[in-house]
Design an enzyme around this catalytic site. Structure first.
Site, mmCIF file in Angstrom:
data_model
loop_
_atom_site.group_PDB
_atom_site.id
_atom_site.type_symbol
_atom_site.label_atom_id
_atom_site.label_comp_id
_atom_site.label_asym_id
_atom_site.label_seq_id
_atom_site.Cartn_x
_atom_site.Cartn_y
_atom_site.Cartn_z
ATOM 1 N N SER A 58 0.840 -1.196 0.000
ATOM 2 C CA SER A 58 0.000 0.000 0.000
ATOM 3 C C SER A 58 0.872 1.242 0.000
ATOM 4 O O SER A 58 1.616 1.492 0.954
ATOM 5 C CB SER A 58 -0.903 0.024 1.236
ATOM 6 O OG SER A 58 -1.436 1.333 1.383
ATOM 7 N N HIS A 107 -1.057 -1.456 -4.372
ATOM 8 C CA HIS A 107 -2.320 -1.129 -3.691
ATOM 9 C C HIS A 107 -2.416 0.384 -3.483
ATOM 10 O O HIS A 107 -1.539 0.998 -2.873
ATOM 11 C CB HIS A 107 -2.354 -1.849 -2.340
ATOM 12 C CG HIS A 107 -3.671 -1.764 -1.637
ATOM 13 N ND1 HIS A 107 -4.747 -2.585 -1.938
ATOM 14 C CD2 HIS A 107 -4.103 -0.957 -0.633
ATOM 15 C CE1 HIS A 107 -5.768 -2.295 -1.151
ATOM 16 N NE2 HIS A 107 -5.407 -1.299 -0.350
ATOM 17 N N ASP A 134 -4.734 3.340 -1.980
ATOM 18 C CA ASP A 134 -5.830 3.628 -1.048
ATOM 19 C C ASP A 134 -6.420 4.996 -1.329
ATOM 20 O O ASP A 134 -5.768 6.024 -1.132
ATOM 21 C CB ASP A 134 -5.308 3.568 0.391
ATOM 22 C CG ASP A 134 -5.107 2.142 0.857
ATOM 23 O OD1 ASP A 134 -6.060 1.342 0.719
ATOM 24 O OD2 ASP A 134 -4.010 1.817 1.345
ATOM 25 N N MET A 151 -9.156 7.722 -0.371
ATOM 26 C CA MET A 151 -10.002 8.129 0.764
ATOM 27 C C MET A 151 -10.543 9.527 0.512
ATOM 28 O O MET A 151 -9.825 10.378 -0.024
ATOM 29 C CB MET A 151 -9.170 8.122 2.054
ATOM 30 C CG MET A 151 -8.478 6.795 2.318
ATOM 31 S SD MET A 151 -7.666 6.799 3.928
ATOM 32 C CE MET A 151 -6.805 5.225 3.850
ATOM 33 N N HIS A 160 -8.245 0.627 -4.092
ATOM 34 C CA HIS A 160 -9.183 0.412 -2.986
ATOM 35 C C HIS A 160 -9.909 1.732 -2.719
ATOM 36 O O HIS A 160 -9.336 2.664 -2.146
ATOM 37 C CB HIS A 160 -8.363 -0.057 -1.769
ATOM 38 C CG HIS A 160 -9.176 -0.265 -0.531
ATOM 39 N ND1 HIS A 160 -8.596 -0.460 0.712
ATOM 40 C CD2 HIS A 160 -10.522 -0.311 -0.329
ATOM 41 C CE1 HIS A 160 -9.548 -0.630 1.615
ATOM 42 N NE2 HIS A 160 -10.710 -0.536 1.015
ATOM 43 N N MET A 163 -12.247 3.988 -0.846
ATOM 44 C CA MET A 163 -12.944 4.240 0.423
ATOM 45 C C MET A 163 -13.631 5.584 0.272
ATOM 46 O O MET A 163 -13.255 6.581 0.908
ATOM 47 C CB MET A 163 -11.939 4.227 1.583
ATOM 48 C CG MET A 163 -11.446 2.827 1.909
ATOM 49 S SD MET A 163 -9.908 2.801 2.857
ATOM 50 C CE MET A 163 -8.725 2.901 1.526
ATOM 51 N N MET A 167 -11.006 -6.266 5.379
ATOM 52 C CA MET A 167 -10.341 -5.218 6.155
ATOM 53 C C MET A 167 -10.070 -5.757 7.561
ATOM 54 O O MET A 167 -10.998 -6.045 8.309
ATOM 55 C CB MET A 167 -11.239 -3.976 6.270
ATOM 56 C CG MET A 167 -11.448 -3.183 4.994
ATOM 57 S SD MET A 167 -9.954 -2.496 4.267
ATOM 58 C CE MET A 167 -9.231 -1.585 5.613
ATOM 59 N N GLY A 182 -9.107 3.764 6.925
ATOM 60 C CA GLY A 182 -8.834 5.190 7.119
ATOM 61 C C GLY A 182 -7.367 5.519 7.336
ATOM 62 O O GLY A 182 -6.915 6.570 6.904
ATOM 63 N N GLY A 186 -3.117 3.927 7.841
ATOM 64 C CA GLY A 186 -2.125 2.873 7.914
ATOM 65 C C GLY A 186 -1.604 2.752 9.337
ATOM 66 O O GLY A 186 -1.927 3.571 10.209
ATOM 67 N N GLY A 187 -0.850 1.700 9.587
ATOM 68 C CA GLY A 187 -0.158 1.558 10.867
ATOM 69 C C GLY A 187 -1.016 1.122 12.041
ATOM 70 O O GLY A 187 -0.600 1.250 13.193
ATOM 71 N N ASP A 220 -6.223 -6.728 4.301
ATOM 72 C CA ASP A 220 -5.682 -5.368 4.307
ATOM 73 C C ASP A 220 -5.755 -4.778 5.711
ATOM 74 O O ASP A 220 -6.848 -4.582 6.249
ATOM 75 C CB ASP A 220 -6.514 -4.521 3.327
ATOM 76 C CG ASP A 220 -5.994 -3.110 3.144
ATOM 77 O OD1 ASP A 220 -4.931 -2.781 3.688
ATOM 78 O OD2 ASP A 220 -6.672 -2.342 2.428
ATOM 79 N N GLY A 221 -4.574 -4.480 6.269
ATOM 80 C CA GLY A 221 -4.518 -3.765 7.541
ATOM 81 C C GLY A 221 -3.781 -4.531 8.617
ATOM 82 O O GLY A 221 -4.139 -5.663 8.962
ATOM 83 N N GLY A 222 -2.716 -3.943 9.116
ATOM 84 C CA GLY A 222 -1.965 -4.561 10.213
ATOM 85 C C GLY A 222 -1.245 -5.844 9.812
ATOM 86 O O GLY A 222 -0.952 -6.680 10.669
ATOM 87 N N GLY A 254 1.291 -1.868 4.158
ATOM 88 C CA GLY A 254 1.848 -0.532 3.999
ATOM 89 C C GLY A 254 3.089 -0.374 4.851
ATOM 90 O O GLY A 254 4.225 -0.431 4.366
ATOM 91 N N SER A 255 2.869 -0.235 6.155
ATOM 92 C CA SER A 255 4.008 0.051 7.032
ATOM 93 C C SER A 255 5.024 -1.083 7.077
ATOM 94 O O SER A 255 6.220 -0.834 7.256
ATOM 95 C CB SER A 255 3.515 0.410 8.438
ATOM 96 O OG SER A 255 2.426 -0.376 8.820
HETATM 97 C C1 DX5 Z 1 -6.420 1.351 5.522
HETATM 98 C C2 DX5 Z 1 -5.879 0.959 4.164
HETATM 99 C C3 DX5 Z 1 -4.716 0.017 4.206
HETATM 100 C C4 DX5 Z 1 -3.532 0.523 4.949
HETATM 101 C C5 DX5 Z 1 -2.642 -0.617 5.325
HETATM 102 O O1 DX5 Z 1 -7.604 2.043 5.338
HETATM 103 O O2 DX5 Z 1 -6.875 0.353 3.391
HETATM 104 O O3 DX5 Z 1 -4.355 -0.362 2.894
HETATM 105 O O4 DX5 Z 1 -2.797 1.442 4.222
HETATM 106 O O5 DX5 Z 1 -1.595 -0.101 6.088
HETATM 107 P P1 DX5 Z 1 -0.823 -1.003 7.168
HETATM 108 O O6 DX5 Z 1 -0.241 -2.161 6.415
HETATM 109 O O7 DX5 Z 1 0.217 -0.086 7.692
HETATM 110 O O8 DX5 Z 1 -1.830 -1.428 8.176
HETATM 111 ZN ZN ZN Z 2 -6.395 -0.553 1.377
#
Ligand code: DX5
Ligand code: ZN
Length: 219
Positions: A10, A35, A37, A39, A68, A70, A139, A144, A146-147, A177-179, A199-200
């Protein structure tokens, strides 16, 4: 399954002042998809990337753009994101009044389509659109930012969706997706995920670290 898991970094965690360079770096580091994101400050509190940025990034990688959305409403922007070069367009079922029609519209414009389930949304939400979907996004954090930390209850949902997908006999991508880090990636792969967004965990260290960061998620 675990050998073949797709990694979709991401770019939300990339350096936004150098996005083209960052996309080239994750492409070279072995990313399977990119990916993106999107928003809108309305469906989710954060505000990020629009179609113009997707278009500007398109020449920097030949890998599929896994976009993605949102955003709500979503329908009026589908065409702009597809024209900008999105390969897979994923929306949230509650982003508009008629998910079935929105998925049809994405397919009619020549892109692959996905549906994203928030942590509180059950797998059964997708019962009657399984035949349309190319990708399901679980999800594992609230959308909303990352991290955030992985929400463990989503592992059961991944298992349920794996069974639903296998029943269709179609090769629907099951993406989480996420964490996602090396530990939660293993849990997701074991539960039946076929693609992981991170992402992170990918954009850590310098460009030289990205390949190892991606490899660590493949297990
Ligand atoms: C959150 C996003 C994710 C996010 C993932 O709304 O959809 O794609 O960037 O970031 P990490 O991997 O840091 O949780
Ligand atoms: Zn995403």
């Amino acid at each position: 399954m675990s050998q073949n898991v797709l990694i979709s970094p991401s770019i939300l965690s990339a350096d936004f002042a150098k996005l083209g360079e960052e996309v080239r770096a994750i492409d070279a580091a072995g990313a399977d998809m990119i990916h993106i994101d999107v928003m809108d400050g309305h469906y989710v509190p954060n505000l990020t990337i629009g179609p113009m940025v997707v278009k500007a990034l398109r020449p920097h990688s030949d890998k599929p753009f896994d976009v993605h959305l949102m955003i709500s409403p979503v329908d009026h922007l589908l065409e702009a994101f597809i024209e900008a070069g999105s390969d897979i367009v994923t929306l949230h079922p509650d982003a508009g009044p008629h998910m079935h029609r929105s998925l049809q519209a994405i397919k009619a414009m020549g892109a692959r389509c996905g549906a994203a389930l928030n942590p509180a949304t059950p797998a059964s939400e997708l019962d009657y659109v399984m035949d349309q979907l190319d990708l399901i996004l679980v999800m594992s954090v609230n959308p909303g930012y990352g991290g955030q930390s992985f929400i463990d209850s989503q592992l059961r949902k991944i298992e349920a969706l794996r069974a639903m997908i296998d029943q269709t006999g179609r090769d629907i991508i099951l993406e989480v997706d996420g964490g996602v880090n090396s530990e939660t990636a293993r849990q997701c792969r074991d539960a039946g995920a076929s693609a992981l967004v991170a992402g992170s965990a990918v954009f850590r260290g310098h460009h030289g670290s990205y390949a190892a960061n991606i490899t660590a998620l493949r297990g």
